[in-house]
Design a protein around this motif. Sequence first.
Motif, mmCIF file in Angstrom:
data_model
loop_
_atom_site.group_PDB
_atom_site.id
_atom_site.type_symbol
_atom_site.label_atom_id
_atom_site.label_comp_id
_atom_site.label_asym_id
_atom_site.label_seq_id
_atom_site.Cartn_x
_atom_site.Cartn_y
_atom_site.Cartn_z
ATOM 1 N N ALA A 164 36.656 26.424 31.184
ATOM 2 C CA ALA A 164 35.616 25.632 31.843
ATOM 3 C C ALA A 164 34.315 26.422 31.728
ATOM 4 C CB ALA A 164 35.979 25.385 33.297
ATOM 5 N N ASP A 165 33.190 25.723 31.841
ATOM 6 C CA ASP A 165 31.899 26.374 31.656
ATOM 7 C C ASP A 165 31.607 27.468 32.673
ATOM 8 O OD1 ASP A 165 31.195 24.938 29.395
ATOM 9 O OD2 ASP A 165 30.142 23.385 30.536
ATOM 10 N N ASP A 166 31.988 27.247 33.926
ATOM 11 C CA ASP A 166 31.656 28.208 34.980
ATOM 12 C C ASP A 166 32.600 28.015 36.167
ATOM 13 O OD1 ASP A 166 30.661 25.922 36.392
ATOM 14 O OD2 ASP A 166 28.663 26.249 35.582
ATOM 15 N N ALA A 167 32.396 28.826 37.209
ATOM 16 C CA ALA A 167 33.282 28.780 38.374
ATOM 17 C C ALA A 167 33.247 27.419 39.067
ATOM 18 C CB ALA A 167 32.911 29.890 39.350
ATOM 19 N N ASP A 168 32.084 26.777 39.105
ATOM 20 C CA ASP A 168 32.002 25.458 39.731
ATOM 21 C C ASP A 168 32.809 24.424 38.966
ATOM 22 O OD1 ASP A 168 30.374 26.375 41.795
ATOM 23 O OD2 ASP A 168 28.528 25.913 40.707
ATOM 24 N N ALA A 169 32.739 24.466 37.646
ATOM 25 C CA ALA A 169 33.513 23.536 36.822
ATOM 26 C C ALA A 169 35.012 23.797 36.985
ATOM 27 C CB ALA A 169 33.100 23.654 35.357
ATOM 28 N N LEU A 170 35.397 25.063 37.048
ATOM 29 C CA LEU A 170 36.803 25.399 37.256
ATOM 30 C C LEU A 170 37.282 24.878 38.610
ATOM 31 C CD1 LEU A 170 39.361 26.831 36.268
ATOM 32 C CD2 LEU A 170 38.481 28.907 37.365
ATOM 33 N N LYS A 171 36.462 25.023 39.625
ATOM 34 C CA LYS A 171 36.807 24.525 40.961
ATOM 35 C C LYS A 171 36.985 23.003 40.948
ATOM 36 C CE LYS A 171 35.217 24.870 45.776
ATOM 37 N NZ LYS A 171 35.279 23.519 46.223
ATOM 38 N N ARG A 172 36.097 22.303 40.249
ATOM 39 C CA ARG A 172 36.238 20.840 40.173
ATOM 40 C C ARG A 172 37.539 20.456 39.466
ATOM 41 N NH1 ARG A 172 30.667 21.422 39.324
ATOM 42 N NH2 ARG A 172 30.908 21.259 37.050
ATOM 43 N N TYR A 173 37.887 21.182 38.420
ATOM 44 C CA TYR A 173 39.152 20.933 37.727
ATOM 45 C C TYR A 173 40.327 21.150 38.682
ATOM 46 C CZ TYR A 173 43.372 22.596 35.469
ATOM 47 O OH TYR A 173 44.679 22.823 35.156
ATOM 48 N N VAL A 174 40.335 22.293 39.360
ATOM 49 C CA VAL A 174 41.444 22.626 40.251
ATOM 50 C C VAL A 174 41.599 21.577 41.345
ATOM 51 C CG1 VAL A 174 42.214 24.308 41.983
ATOM 52 C CG2 VAL A 174 41.393 25.096 39.759
ATOM 53 N N GLU A 175 40.492 21.053 41.839
ATOM 54 C CA GLU A 175 40.536 20.074 42.925
ATOM 55 C C GLU A 175 40.698 18.634 42.446
ATOM 56 O OE1 GLU A 175 36.880 20.908 44.968
ATOM 57 O OE2 GLU A 175 37.729 22.681 45.974
ATOM 58 N N HIS A 176 40.628 18.399 41.152
ATOM 59 C CA HIS A 176 40.725 17.038 40.613
ATOM 60 C C HIS A 176 42.063 16.417 41.022
ATOM 61 C CE1 HIS A 176 40.953 13.754 37.739
ATOM 62 N NE2 HIS A 176 39.651 13.918 37.534
ATOM 63 N N PRO A 177 42.060 15.161 41.453
ATOM 64 C CA PRO A 177 43.305 14.507 41.893
ATOM 65 C C PRO A 177 44.415 14.505 40.840
ATOM 66 C CG PRO A 177 41.404 13.184 42.508
ATOM 67 C CD PRO A 177 40.889 14.306 41.654
ATOM 68 N N ALA A 178 44.089 14.353 39.580
ATOM 69 C CA ALA A 178 45.126 14.349 38.534
ATOM 70 C C ALA A 178 45.760 15.734 38.402
ATOM 71 C CB ALA A 178 44.537 13.894 37.202
ATOM 72 N N HIS A 179 44.956 16.773 38.521
ATOM 73 C CA HIS A 179 45.494 18.135 38.479
ATOM 74 C C HIS A 179 46.380 18.379 39.703
ATOM 75 C CE1 HIS A 179 45.255 22.482 39.536
ATOM 76 N NE2 HIS A 179 45.697 22.572 38.293
ATOM 77 N N GLN A 180 45.901 17.996 40.868
ATOM 78 C CA GLN A 180 46.672 18.196 42.089
ATOM 79 C C GLN A 180 47.992 17.432 42.064
ATOM 80 O OE1 GLN A 180 46.201 20.303 44.791
ATOM 81 N NE2 GLN A 180 44.787 21.188 43.285
ATOM 82 N N ALA A 181 47.999 16.263 41.467
ATOM 83 C CA ALA A 181 49.248 15.490 41.342
ATOM 84 C C ALA A 181 50.257 16.231 40.477
ATOM 85 C CB ALA A 181 48.951 14.108 40.778
ATOM 86 N N GLY A 182 49.794 16.812 39.373
ATOM 87 C CA GLY A 182 50.682 17.602 38.518
ATOM 88 C C GLY A 182 51.202 18.833 39.224
ATOM 89 N N VAL A 183 50.336 19.523 39.949
ATOM 90 C CA VAL A 183 50.738 20.716 40.694
ATOM 91 C C VAL A 183 51.832 20.366 41.700
ATOM 92 C CG1 VAL A 183 49.940 22.393 42.415
ATOM 93 C CG2 VAL A 183 48.556 21.945 40.381
ATOM 94 N N ALA A 184 51.685 19.252 42.372
ATOM 95 C CA ALA A 184 52.692 18.834 43.352
ATOM 96 C C ALA A 184 54.054 18.654 42.696
ATOM 97 C CB ALA A 184 52.252 17.541 44.040
ATOM 98 N N LEU A 185 54.081 18.118 41.478
ATOM 99 C CA LEU A 185 55.353 17.961 40.765
ATOM 100 C C LEU A 185 55.953 19.316 40.433
ATOM 101 C CD1 LEU A 185 54.416 15.075 38.309
ATOM 102 C CD2 LEU A 185 55.829 14.917 40.366
ATOM 103 N N TRP A 186 55.146 20.222 39.868
ATOM 104 C CA TRP A 186 55.638 21.531 39.443
ATOM 105 C C TRP A 186 56.142 22.367 40.610
ATOM 106 C CZ3 TRP A 186 56.519 23.781 34.707
ATOM 107 C CH2 TRP A 186 56.168 23.002 33.601
#
Length: 97
Positions: free
Chosen positions: A62-84
Amino acid sequence: MIRHLVLFKLNEGVQRDDPRVVAGVEAFRPLGDLIEDLRSWELGWNISDRPIAYDFAINSSADDADALKRYVEHPAHQAGVALWREFATWVIADYEV
């Protein structure tokens, strides 16, 4: 730019063809195209049979820490994390490149 590495270890007795694992991989597979804050996105099964090896990896950036944070908090990412969480543990490393 920030590199985001994640290494997953399947829980004892869990195999790659377990339906939960298949669903977890499929939840993560499209994130590179889905989440605009990601600059790169790779994932795959480990091919090493060394005893210290993890089972599955994600290599992204990701471009920077803010972009990484948005990725980590993205609902699609969080849904995958919940499965794993149901069948694996993982470690991460985030570093500037």
